[in-house]
Design an enzyme around this catalytic site. Structure first.
Site, short mmCIF file in Angstrom:
data_model
loop_
_atom_site.label_atom_id
_atom_site.label_comp_id
_atom_site.label_asym_id
_atom_site.label_seq_id
_atom_site.Cartn_x
_atom_site.Cartn_y
_atom_site.Cartn_z
N GLY A 290 3.49 -3.09 -3.63
CA GLY A 290 4.23 -2.67 -2.44
C GLY A 290 5.71 -2.92 -2.51
N HIS B 141 8.79 1.44 -9.67
CA HIS B 141 8.27 1.17 -8.33
C HIS B 141 6.76 1.04 -8.43
CE1 HIS B 141 8.14 1.24 -3.90
NE2 HIS B 141 7.00 1.88 -4.08
N CYS B 142 6.24 -0.10 -8.03
CA CYS B 142 4.80 -0.37 -8.15
C CYS B 142 4.16 -0.34 -6.77
CB CYS B 142 4.58 -1.74 -8.81
SG CYS B 142 2.84 -2.11 -9.10
N PRO B 143 3.36 0.68 -6.47
CA PRO B 143 2.70 0.69 -5.15
C PRO B 143 1.63 -0.38 -5.01
CG PRO B 143 1.93 2.51 -6.51
CD PRO B 143 3.04 1.88 -7.27
N TRP B 144 1.10 -0.90 -6.14
CA TRP B 144 0.06 -1.92 -6.06
C TRP B 144 0.59 -3.25 -5.52
CZ3 TRP B 144 -4.79 -0.36 -6.55
CH2 TRP B 144 -5.04 0.82 -7.25
#
Length: 386
Positions: free
Chosen positions: A224, A219-222
């Site tokens: 989203g 899961h990449c928050p950058w």
């Protein structure tokens, strides 16, 4: 108790006849037609009916809901369910801000001078890289990563019954794992207690989005969003092109400052382009992490691995166990790259734009002591009166 169906009485209808033996006091009504109800105050009668036809008339004016409106995960949907994003979008907004601000400053303060002094190809290359980076970022962020729909109530009940039947006669609970053979390697399938199903190979449940994602990478928050089977190629193209764009802007800004400082000192060159300092700081601290991330994912693509598998050491001896052969590798770097990046894009399985269907029970022969799936139990079964 029978269901009740409400029907409107016309104003000219006669009152229902009185039951025999019941005396109704009061003055007798004058002969002639009844006056009927006042405007705006309709009269209603109650008639017993065993069918539920009245429920359909109440939903005539209700707008049909789409599946994205009742989606059980933590995602947010836009444009009528056509675009989806993770529940938190602050870090994704920061990514957009850094890319847009750095590129805009570069086009305003550096590109005009470099185009006049060196070549016109510099702003053209920068524009191509910028649009490619933004296209890959938006596709990564708003594309379904490969979410698997959760099991329905009937499917979950059938699977639970199947698991209970395979258990032993002791008090030990039945196992929640299964094993499948993939290219001569035994792969264990785990049961997801949230989605109520056995997860397919390389599938994992994201705790942030609360979804099971096929070929889950991370899961990449950058960006989203989760990175999975359906958007990994866009994610890899995004970080690879972003590393080229960052290095290109950094080199051009250094060249601009060097050319300006030839006739004077370096401080006077900074005064002529005040945005150059901000561009250098952003690019300098970003290029190392982006280049490292691009190199790491290039290794994963060449090996046909995921970040989740590499961290857990599923096919290596990172956790002290025996190293096993990766069953998903094609034993060739070129074949692995083509399989990961150039394979056919599978369709989305969650049907975000579809309409929510009403729960209907099909007639089927069932036992009298076992209610049908989705049917309400009888009142006598839940402690009520028949």
């Amino acid at each position: 108790m029978k269901d009740c169906e409400y029907q409107q009485i016309s104003p000219g209808a006669a009152p229902p006849p009185a039951s025999p033996g019941v005396h109704r006091p009061g003055p007798a009504a004058p002969p002639g037609p009844s006056p009927g109800p006042a405007p705006g105050a309709p009269r209603w009668s109650v008639s017993g009916s065993g069918s539920g036809s009245g429920s359909g008339s109440g939903s005539l004016g209700r707008r049909p809901r789409r599946k994205w409106e009742v989606f059980p995960g933590r995602n947010r949907f836009y444009c009528g369910g056509r675009l989806m994003l993770a529940g938190h979008g602050g870090v994704f907004a920061l990514t957009l801000l850094l890319i847009l601000s750095t590129t805009i400053l570069f086009f305003i303060f550096d590109c005009p001078y470099l185009a006049r002094t060196l070549t016109l190809a510099i702003p053209i290359i920068a524009a191509i890289l910028f649009f490619f980076v933004m296209s890959c970022l938006l596709q990564t962020s708003f594309t379904d990563p490969g979410i698997l729909p959760r099991a329905t109530i009937c499917e979950a009940a059938a699977l639970e019954k199947q698991i209970d039947n395979t258990g032993s006669s002791t008090y030990r609970p039945p196992p929640r794992t299964r094993e499948v053979m993939i290219n001569g390697q035994m792969v264990k399938l785990k049961y997801c207690f949230t989605c109520k199903m056995f997860r397919p190979p390389r599938t994992s449940h994201c705790s942030v989005c609360d979804n099971c994602v096929e070929r889950f990478d991370h899961h990449c928050p950058w960006v989203g969003n989760c990175v999975g089977r359906r958007n990994y190629r866009f994610f890899y193209a995004f970080i690879l092109s972003l590393s080229f764009l960052t290095a290109f802007i950094f080199a051009c800004v250094v060249t601009h400052l060097t050319l300006l400082s030839q006739g004077s000192n370096f401080l006077s060159a900074l005064n002529k382009t005040p945005a150059g300092v901000l561009e250098l700081v952003i690019c300098f601290f970003s290029i190392w992490s982006i280049l490292g991330l691009s190199g790491f994912h290039t290794y994963l693509v060449a090996s046909n691995l995921t970040t989740n598998e590499d961290i857990k050491g599923s096919w290596s001896s990172k956790r002290g166990g025996e190293a096993s052969v990766n069953p998903y590798s094609h034993k060739s770097i070129i074949t692995n790259c083509c399989a990961v990046l150039c394979g056919p894009l599978p369709p989305s399985l969650i049907d975000r734009r579809g309409f929510v269907q009403s729960d209907t029970v099909l007639p089927s022969p069932i036992r009298s002591d076992e209610p049908a799936c989705g049917a309400k139990p009888d009142a006598s079964m839940v402690g009520g009166h028949p």
